[in-house]
Design a protein around this motif. Sequence first.
Motif, PDB file in Angstrom:
ATOM      1  N   GLN A  13       1.020  -1.300   0.026  1.00 38.54           N
ATOM      2  CA  GLN A  13       0.113  -0.170  -0.212  1.00 38.54           C
ATOM      3  C   GLN A  13       0.842   1.324   0.100  1.00 38.54           C
ATOM      4  N   ALA A  14       0.275   2.490  -0.521  1.00 38.26           N
ATOM      5  CA  ALA A  14       1.125   3.644  -0.384  1.00 38.26           C
ATOM      6  C   ALA A  14       1.464   3.849   1.126  1.00 38.26           C
ATOM      7  N   GLY A  15       2.773   4.267   1.089  1.00 37.80           N
ATOM      8  CA  GLY A  15       3.314   4.561   2.352  1.00 37.80           C
ATOM      9  C   GLY A  15       4.131   3.308   3.005  1.00 37.80           C
ATOM     10  N   GLY A  16       3.694   2.155   2.555  1.00 39.28           N
ATOM     11  CA  GLY A  16       4.122   1.056   3.021  1.00 39.28           C
ATOM     12  C   GLY A  16       5.830   0.884   2.616  1.00 39.28           C
ATOM     13  N   SER A  17       6.256  -0.453   2.937  1.00 36.51           N
ATOM     14  CA  SER A  17       7.522  -0.783   2.496  1.00 36.51           C
ATOM     15  C   SER A  17       7.913  -2.232   1.983  1.00 36.51           C
ATOM     16  N   LEU A  18       8.709  -2.414   1.228  1.00 34.94           N
ATOM     17  CA  LEU A  18       9.331  -3.548   0.602  1.00 34.94           C
ATOM     18  C   LEU A  18      10.883  -3.643   0.575  1.00 34.94           C
ATOM     19  N   ARG A  19      11.189  -5.039   0.453  1.00 33.30           N
ATOM     20  CA  ARG A  19      12.642  -5.049   0.343  1.00 33.30           C
ATOM     21  C   ARG A  19      12.868  -5.945  -0.759  1.00 33.30           C
ATOM     22  N   LEU A  20      13.701  -5.415  -1.464  1.00 32.30           N
ATOM     23  CA  LEU A  20      14.057  -6.151  -2.822  1.00 32.30           C
ATOM     24  C   LEU A  20      15.634  -6.836  -2.700  1.00 32.30           C
ATOM     25  N   SER A  21      15.767  -8.310  -2.967  1.00 28.50           N
ATOM     26  CA  SER A  21      16.904  -8.807  -2.875  1.00 28.50           C
ATOM     27  C   SER A  21      17.472  -9.183  -4.138  1.00 28.50           C
ATOM     28  N   CYS A  22      18.622  -9.214  -4.629  1.00 25.58           N
ATOM     29  CA  CYS A  22      19.212  -9.765  -5.730  1.00 25.58           C
ATOM     30  C   CYS A  22      20.509 -10.439  -5.404  1.00 25.58           C
ATOM     31  N   ALA A  23      20.587 -11.605  -5.539  1.00 21.98           N
ATOM     32  CA  ALA A  23      21.881 -12.636  -5.339  1.00 21.98           C
ATOM     33  C   ALA A  23      22.447 -13.028  -6.671  1.00 21.98           C
ATOM     34  N   ALA A  24      23.874 -12.729  -6.580  1.00 21.03           N
ATOM     35  CA  ALA A  24      24.786 -12.931  -7.996  1.00 21.03           C
ATOM     36  C   ALA A  24      25.269 -14.249  -7.639  1.00 21.03           C
ATOM     37  N   SER A  25      25.847 -14.855  -8.775  1.00 20.12           N
ATOM     38  CA  SER A  25      26.408 -16.091  -8.644  1.00 20.12           C
ATOM     39  C   SER A  25      27.346 -16.357 -10.147  1.00 20.12           C
ATOM     40  N   GLY A  26      28.233 -17.073 -10.180  1.00 16.29           N
ATOM     41  CA  GLY A  26      28.838 -17.153 -11.247  1.00 16.29           C
ATOM     42  C   GLY A  26      30.393 -16.374 -11.069  1.00 16.29           C
ATOM     43  N   ARG A  27      30.772 -15.679 -11.778  1.00 13.66           N
ATOM     44  CA  ARG A  27      32.170 -14.795 -12.016  1.00 13.66           C
ATOM     45  C   ARG A  27      31.935 -13.710 -11.082  1.00 13.66           C
ATOM     46  N   THR A  28      31.830 -13.827  -9.863  1.00 12.57           N
ATOM     47  CA  THR A  28      31.334 -12.579  -9.148  1.00 12.57           C
ATOM     48  C   THR A  28      32.733 -11.726  -8.493  1.00 12.57           C
ATOM     49  N   PHE A  29      33.694 -12.718  -8.820  1.00 19.91           N
ATOM     50  CA  PHE A  29      34.932 -11.984  -8.051  1.00 19.91           C
ATOM     51  C   PHE A  29      35.364 -10.729  -8.875  1.00 19.91           C
ATOM     52  N   GLU A 110      15.888 -10.977 -14.295  1.00 22.22           N
ATOM     53  CA  GLU A 110      14.674 -11.153 -14.927  1.00 22.22           C
ATOM     54  C   GLU A 110      13.626  -9.996 -14.751  1.00 22.22           C
ATOM     55  N   GLY A 111      13.782  -9.390 -13.760  1.00 21.58           N
ATOM     56  CA  GLY A 111      12.842  -8.657 -13.140  1.00 21.58           C
ATOM     57  C   GLY A 111      11.687  -9.152 -11.998  1.00 21.58           C
ATOM     58  N   THR A 112      11.284  -8.239 -11.209  1.00 19.72           N
ATOM     59  CA  THR A 112      10.410  -8.407 -10.210  1.00 19.72           C
ATOM     60  C   THR A 112       9.392  -7.428 -10.128  1.00 19.72           C
ATOM     61  N   GLN A 113       8.024  -7.767  -9.989  1.00 18.79           N
ATOM     62  CA  GLN A 113       7.115  -6.972  -9.960  1.00 18.79           C
ATOM     63  C   GLN A 113       6.773  -6.343  -8.674  1.00 18.79           C
ATOM     64  N   VAL A 114       6.926  -5.053  -8.664  1.00 14.52           N
ATOM     65  CA  VAL A 114       6.336  -4.163  -7.399  1.00 14.52           C
ATOM     66  C   VAL A 114       5.158  -3.245  -7.928  1.00 14.52           C
ATOM     67  N   THR A 115       3.998  -3.645  -6.990  1.00 19.83           N
ATOM     68  CA  THR A 115       2.826  -2.990  -7.272  1.00 19.83           C
ATOM     69  C   THR A 115       2.304  -2.248  -6.058  1.00 19.83           C
ATOM     70  N   VAL A 116       2.285  -0.734  -5.943  1.00 14.55           N
ATOM     71  CA  VAL A 116       1.912  -0.056  -4.961  1.00 14.55           C
ATOM     72  C   VAL A 116       0.522   0.428  -5.179  1.00 14.55           C
ATOM     73  N   SER A 117      -0.579   0.147  -4.220  1.00  9.13           N
ATOM     74  CA  SER A 117      -1.732   0.638  -4.501  1.00  9.13           C
ATOM     75  C   SER A 117      -2.082   1.839  -3.492  1.00  9.13           C
ATOM     76  N   SER A 118      -2.953   2.829  -4.048  1.00 10.09           N
ATOM     77  CA  SER A 118      -3.241   4.115  -3.575  1.00 10.09           C
ATOM     78  C   SER A 118      -4.213   3.714  -2.124  1.00 10.09           C
TER      79      SER A 118
END
Length: 118
Positions: A13-29, A110-118
């Motif tokens: 909801q508007a005014g609320g919070s969300l936390r996104l995470s993104c984990a990397a793997s492979g040639r991360t050095f 690939e993306g993640t959907q975030v939807t915020v309702s008023s």
Amino acid sequence: QVQLVESGGGLAQAGGSLRLSCAASGRTFSMYAMGWFRQAPGKEREFVARIRWSGGNTYYADSVKGRFTISRDGAKNTVYLQMSSLKPEDTAVYYCYALTRFGVDHYWGEGTQVTVSS
């Protein structure tokens, strides 16, 4: 090659919070930076936030400054986007990206959907 897996999107909801995470793997050095873009329906993809892997310098779009916080966990090769005071205009698909070899190579999740309702 670097693989990116996002999680944490959803509905808030508007005014609320969300936390996104993104984990990397492979040639991360050779990780140089990670961050987030977003794309709302009918609009171009736009920059949201970025963090330098070494030193942790952060950069934000003006539209999210003061509301979003980007952070990283080097041990987990994971970047986070804490989104607070969400607005309906934050509704978009959020894409994680990674830059390696001082920005020579770039990778996208690939993306993640975030939807915020008023």
